[in-house]
Design a protein around this motif. Structure first.
Motif, mmCIF file in Angstrom:
data_model
loop_
_atom_site.group_PDB
_atom_site.id
_atom_site.type_symbol
_atom_site.label_atom_id
_atom_site.label_comp_id
_atom_site.label_asym_id
_atom_site.label_seq_id
_atom_site.Cartn_x
_atom_site.Cartn_y
_atom_site.Cartn_z
ATOM 1 N N ALA A 1 0.829 -1.209 0.000
ATOM 2 C CA ALA A 1 0.000 0.000 0.000
ATOM 3 C C ALA A 1 0.859 1.252 0.000
ATOM 4 N N GLU A 2 2.079 1.125 0.464
ATOM 5 C CA GLU A 2 2.951 2.297 0.563
ATOM 6 C C GLU A 2 3.724 2.600 -0.713
ATOM 7 N N VAL A 3 3.595 1.747 -1.704
ATOM 8 C CA VAL A 3 4.265 2.033 -2.971
ATOM 9 C C VAL A 3 3.589 3.221 -3.638
ATOM 10 N N ALA A 4 4.386 4.207 -4.032
ATOM 11 C CA ALA A 4 3.824 5.423 -4.617
ATOM 12 C C ALA A 4 3.536 5.217 -6.095
ATOM 13 N N LEU A 5 2.267 5.295 -6.456
ATOM 14 C CA LEU A 5 1.882 5.177 -7.859
ATOM 15 C C LEU A 5 1.795 6.575 -8.455
ATOM 16 N N PRO A 6 2.545 6.856 -9.502
ATOM 17 C CA PRO A 6 2.513 8.205 -10.084
ATOM 18 C C PRO A 6 1.113 8.526 -10.592
ATOM 19 N N GLN A 7 0.607 9.658 -10.170
ATOM 20 C CA GLN A 7 -0.775 9.989 -10.525
ATOM 21 C C GLN A 7 -0.853 11.031 -11.624
ATOM 22 N N THR A 8 0.174 11.855 -11.740
ATOM 23 C CA THR A 8 0.155 12.867 -12.795
ATOM 24 C C THR A 8 0.703 12.268 -14.081
ATOM 25 N N ARG A 9 0.651 13.052 -15.136
ATOM 26 C CA ARG A 9 1.249 12.608 -16.388
ATOM 27 C C ARG A 9 2.484 13.436 -16.689
ATOM 28 N N LYS A 10 3.075 13.947 -15.620
ATOM 29 C CA LYS A 10 4.300 14.743 -15.784
ATOM 30 C C LYS A 10 5.478 13.836 -16.080
ATOM 31 N N GLY A 11 6.299 14.247 -17.012
ATOM 32 C CA GLY A 11 7.446 13.428 -17.374
ATOM 33 C C GLY A 11 7.011 12.306 -18.285
ATOM 34 N N ASN A 12 7.952 11.706 -18.984
ATOM 35 C CA ASN A 12 7.564 10.640 -19.905
ATOM 36 C C ASN A 12 7.245 9.352 -19.157
#
Lengths: 225, 225
Positions: free
Chosen positions: A76-87
């Motif tokens: 649960a603590e793994v950070a899933l990127p939520q934005t589309r910033k960066g490739n």
DNA sequence: ACCTGAACACCGTTCAAGT
DNA sequence: ACCTGAACACCGTTCAAGT
């Protein structure tokens, strides 16, 4: 004709929370962080919860069951990127770095991850996000599935290996000693390139390996069958 | 004033071989093959050798020591290609397949390999041969060292994973069930590509992954530091 | 239904004593 | 030096009994 046991006021241990899968898992994870996988036992979790070792079997069929639950809870603590910033590739590598650190920071967790696949919801969310990123990069389903497998397996293995080096003490020094005391006749190439095995920082080696797998996945023809 | 114990003819157990690191390791490996890592214990090895549990401590500092010795002893069975028939890549994949099978065939060995690096002579010979093949393919020392690390780690992890699937029973069916009962809303991509995770045979997936790593190693720029 | 102490069948490791 | 039984401090799991 025996005396009744003296009544024990519940005030003496009033905060004894009712057991639940969640509290057991949380307690077990805290113990894992403190003492590593060696120090984790059903009995100690039970003691920590102020109960006997048999109590936990109401909630988990066995130790393995608890392990699986702990693993997915940690995910649960793994950070899933939520934005589309960066490739997409950068975001994929960020996700995998977070996954690595979660496994690395809680002692014994990587070992646990190597010992069974977690089909839990948090693991599935990680896979879903990886598929999303890969498909954003134009990778089709079949290839993406293979990529997810390869990447997660690799990162899990790296975490387990790094944890071993950290927990079993400074095996790195021992490894260097072994390589340096090698017979140049018996192991000419290994002897000649012995320093190369310690080139780069762990971090840059990690990023390099991720690129290796991603590049390879993109370039290598799919298996026939 | 007690009776002396009745004299026991040595004939009753005449073949009790003297202990040695070799016989202990061989006995332990036989036990590992028969019962897996769970079934392997110092006490059982001792019993098998017709002695008490304390006897083994003359030869090994602890269980971990024995494990390390067992691992490297098992590595002796990895087939190192001796001819120059076929191209270097094919021979490298053959070597790694042999390495995989050695870890896979002896139950619990892969788990053991994931738990520590073996600096033993047999492991070193495998590394030496891999360096030889990679350099035959024009890969320079720095890149070759990284490649060896990545490939061995990958194959070891695959072996451990496969062994889990084999030993813990048919988790594959369970995995399929999980993927099939997924919520398409929560996991759209995973649900859509769920069958892809079971595409290909294990064998062709393995070869594919080796090519992925080899291709990636050849194509990816080296880390800066 | 949930919880529990006691018991069972194991562990790795140490130690004092034997040869 | 090599070997050993007994002991120590643990395990996971089961069971019968308690609430």
């Amino acid at each position: 004709m025996e005396d009744k046991p003296a009544p024990v006021s519940r005030r003496n241990r009033p905060a004894k929370a009712p057991l639940s899968r969640e509290t057991i898992v949380a307690t077990a994870l805290a113990l894992l962080e403190k003492d590593g996988l060696e120090g984790l036992s059903l009995r100690r979790v039970a003691t920590q919860l102020d109960t006997g070792p048999a109590s936990l079997y109401v909630y988990f069929a066995n130790l393995n069951d608890l392990h699986a639950e702990m693993l997915d809870a940690a995910f649960a603590e793994v950070a899933l990127p939520q934005t589309r910033k960066g490739n997409w590739r950068a975001r994929l590598k960020t996700l995998l770095t977070s996954y690595l650190m979660v496994l690395y920071n809680k002692r014994g967790l990587a070992q646990l991850a190597m010992m069974q696949v977690s089909g839990g919801p948090n693991a599935l969310h990680i896979v879903e996000k990886m598929l999303e990123l890969l498909m954003e990069g134009g990778v089709l389903a079949t290839r993406a599935a293979l990529a997810v497998d390869a990447l997660l397996l690799h990162v899990t293995a790296v975490a387990a290996e790094q944890c071993n080096w950290r927990d079993k003490g400074h095996d790195l020094e021992r490894a260097k000693t072994i390589l340096n005391s090698l017979s140049p006749e018996e192991f000419p190439l290994l002897y000649a390139s012995r320093d190369q095995f310690f080139s780069s920082t762990p971090k840059s080696r990690f990023y390099w390996a991720l690129d290796v797998i991603i590049d390879g996945v993109l370039a290598t023809p799919l298996p026939d069958d």
